[in-house]
Scaffold this motif. Sequence first.
Motif, PDB file in Angstrom:
ATOM      1  N   THR A  70      -7.697   4.493   1.037  1.00  0.00           N
ATOM      2  CA  THR A  70      -7.550   3.040   0.890  1.00  0.00           C
ATOM      3  C   THR A  70      -6.828   2.523   2.120  1.00  0.00           C
ATOM      4  O   THR A  70      -6.270   3.296   2.897  1.00  0.00           O
ATOM      5  N   GLY A  71      -6.831   1.221   2.295  1.00  0.00           N
ATOM      6  CA  GLY A  71      -6.142   0.656   3.440  1.00  0.00           C
ATOM      7  C   GLY A  71      -6.513  -0.792   3.668  1.00  0.00           C
ATOM      8  O   GLY A  71      -7.113  -1.438   2.805  1.00  0.00           O
ATOM      9  N   PHE A  72      -6.179  -1.286   4.853  1.00  0.00           N
ATOM     10  CA  PHE A  72      -6.450  -2.677   5.185  1.00  0.00           C
ATOM     11  C   PHE A  72      -6.593  -2.846   6.692  1.00  0.00           C
ATOM     12  O   PHE A  72      -6.191  -1.969   7.466  1.00  0.00           O
ATOM     13  N   SER A  73      -7.155  -3.975   7.084  1.00  0.00           N
ATOM     14  CA  SER A  73      -7.294  -4.288   8.493  1.00  0.00           C
ATOM     15  C   SER A  73      -7.147  -5.786   8.711  1.00  0.00           C
ATOM     16  O   SER A  73      -7.935  -6.561   8.179  1.00  0.00           O
ATOM     17  N   PRO A  74      -6.132  -6.188   9.472  1.00  0.00           N
ATOM     18  CA  PRO A  74      -5.985  -7.603   9.798  1.00  0.00           C
ATOM     19  C   PRO A  74      -6.955  -7.972  10.925  1.00  0.00           C
ATOM     20  O   PRO A  74      -6.700  -7.671  12.090  1.00  0.00           O
ATOM     21  N   ARG A  75      -8.071  -8.584  10.582  1.00  0.00           N
ATOM     22  CA  ARG A  75      -9.089  -8.971  11.560  1.00  0.00           C
ATOM     23  C   ARG A  75      -8.793 -10.372  12.089  1.00  0.00           C
ATOM     24  O   ARG A  75      -7.898 -11.051  11.605  1.00  0.00           O
ATOM     25  N   LYS A  76      -9.580 -10.802  13.052  1.00  0.00           N
ATOM     26  CA  LYS A  76      -9.370 -12.118  13.649  1.00  0.00           C
ATOM     27  C   LYS A  76      -9.556 -13.242  12.633  1.00  0.00           C
ATOM     28  O   LYS A  76      -8.765 -14.188  12.585  1.00  0.00           O
TER      29      LYS A  76
ATOM     30  N   GLY B   1       0.022  -9.612  -7.318  1.00  0.00           N
ATOM     31  CA  GLY B   1       0.047  -8.680  -8.440  1.00  0.00           C
ATOM     32  C   GLY B   1      -1.327  -8.112  -8.718  1.00  0.00           C
ATOM     33  O   GLY B   1      -1.479  -6.929  -9.019  1.00  0.00           O
ATOM     34  N   VAL B   2      -2.355  -8.935  -8.577  1.00  0.00           N
ATOM     35  CA  VAL B   2      -3.732  -8.478  -8.784  1.00  0.00           C
ATOM     36  C   VAL B   2      -4.167  -7.588  -7.622  1.00  0.00           C
ATOM     37  O   VAL B   2      -4.858  -6.589  -7.831  1.00  0.00           O
ATOM     38  N   VAL B   3      -3.747  -7.919  -6.399  1.00  0.00           N
ATOM     39  CA  VAL B   3      -4.030  -7.036  -5.262  1.00  0.00           C
ATOM     40  C   VAL B   3      -3.480  -5.652  -5.560  1.00  0.00           C
ATOM     41  O   VAL B   3      -4.169  -4.638  -5.383  1.00  0.00           O
ATOM     42  N   GLU B   4      -2.252  -5.587  -6.055  1.00  0.00           N
ATOM     43  CA  GLU B   4      -1.646  -4.294  -6.382  1.00  0.00           C
ATOM     44  C   GLU B   4      -2.440  -3.580  -7.471  1.00  0.00           C
ATOM     45  O   GLU B   4      -2.665  -2.371  -7.379  1.00  0.00           O
ATOM     46  N   GLU B   5      -2.883  -4.301  -8.495  1.00  0.00           N
ATOM     47  CA  GLU B   5      -3.701  -3.691  -9.550  1.00  0.00           C
ATOM     48  C   GLU B   5      -4.975  -3.087  -8.967  1.00  0.00           C
ATOM     49  O   GLU B   5      -5.378  -1.981  -9.345  1.00  0.00           O
ATOM     50  N   ILE B   6      -5.623  -3.826  -8.065  1.00  0.00           N
ATOM     51  CA  ILE B   6      -6.881  -3.362  -7.466  1.00  0.00           C
ATOM     52  C   ILE B   6      -6.648  -2.126  -6.618  1.00  0.00           C
ATOM     53  O   ILE B   6      -7.398  -1.147  -6.700  1.00  0.00           O
TER      54      ILE B   6
ATOM     55  N   PHE C 287       0.830  -1.207   0.000  1.00  0.00           N
ATOM     56  CA  PHE C 287       0.000   0.000   0.000  1.00  0.00           C
ATOM     57  C   PHE C 287       0.865   1.258   0.000  1.00  0.00           C
ATOM     58  O   PHE C 287       0.542   2.234  -0.672  1.00  0.00           O
ATOM     59  N   GLY C 288       1.961   1.251   0.765  1.00  0.00           N
ATOM     60  CA  GLY C 288       2.854   2.413   0.793  1.00  0.00           C
ATOM     61  C   GLY C 288       3.476   2.683  -0.564  1.00  0.00           C
ATOM     62  O   GLY C 288       3.561   3.825  -1.009  1.00  0.00           O
ATOM     63  N   ARG C 289       3.906   1.620  -1.222  1.00  0.00           N
ATOM     64  CA  ARG C 289       4.527   1.765  -2.550  1.00  0.00           C
ATOM     65  C   ARG C 289       3.514   2.266  -3.572  1.00  0.00           C
ATOM     66  O   ARG C 289       3.801   3.158  -4.358  1.00  0.00           O
ATOM     67  N   VAL C 290       2.311   1.704  -3.558  1.00  0.00           N
ATOM     68  CA  VAL C 290       1.295   2.086  -4.544  1.00  0.00           C
ATOM     69  C   VAL C 290       0.805   3.514  -4.306  1.00  0.00           C
ATOM     70  O   VAL C 290       0.665   4.289  -5.250  1.00  0.00           O
ATOM     71  N   THR C 291       0.547   3.872  -3.057  1.00  0.00           N
ATOM     72  CA  THR C 291      -0.030   5.191  -2.782  1.00  0.00           C
ATOM     73  C   THR C 291       1.017   6.289  -2.669  1.00  0.00           C
ATOM     74  O   THR C 291       0.715   7.456  -2.923  1.00  0.00           O
TER      75      THR C 291
END
Length: 143
Positions: free
Chosen positions: A73-79, A121-126, A37-41
């Motif tokens: 954008t972002g993410f969350s590591p849930r249980k 790679g697809v995660v990065e595209e998204i 995320f840091g690299r993409v944004t």
Amino acid sequence: MVTENKTRPESADVTAFVAGVAHDVRRADAEVLLELFGRVTGWEPQMWGPSIVGYGRYHYRYDSGREGESLVTGFSPRKSYTNLYIMPGYQDLSDELGRLGKHKAGKACININKLADVDLGVVEEIVRKGLDTMLARYETFDR
């Protein structure tokens, strides 16, 4: 009318949050996602509430007049899974989601069990496509 969102930027340490993720796989995945995320944004991560790692922020205004700010954008590591927040939704992501791998899509998030289940790679595209859409549609800020 500007209203306060329940999830707001916090000053908590992102690195400490990721290091404290109890589930070994989700912690390792979060470390990979921090870099991706840091690299993409090109933005530094910031905690949004107690468990969301967010990048950037944007101002929105609904037709109802309600307005506010949220993470771009972002993410969350849930249980039970990791959430990827792709704020513009999925109207233009059917090809990418078809190539992603094992996931569940919500209104503005993608739930994955582990990164090994998906194509990074697809995660990065998204993430990139979601970011590009947000930059085109909204006034955005890096903090």
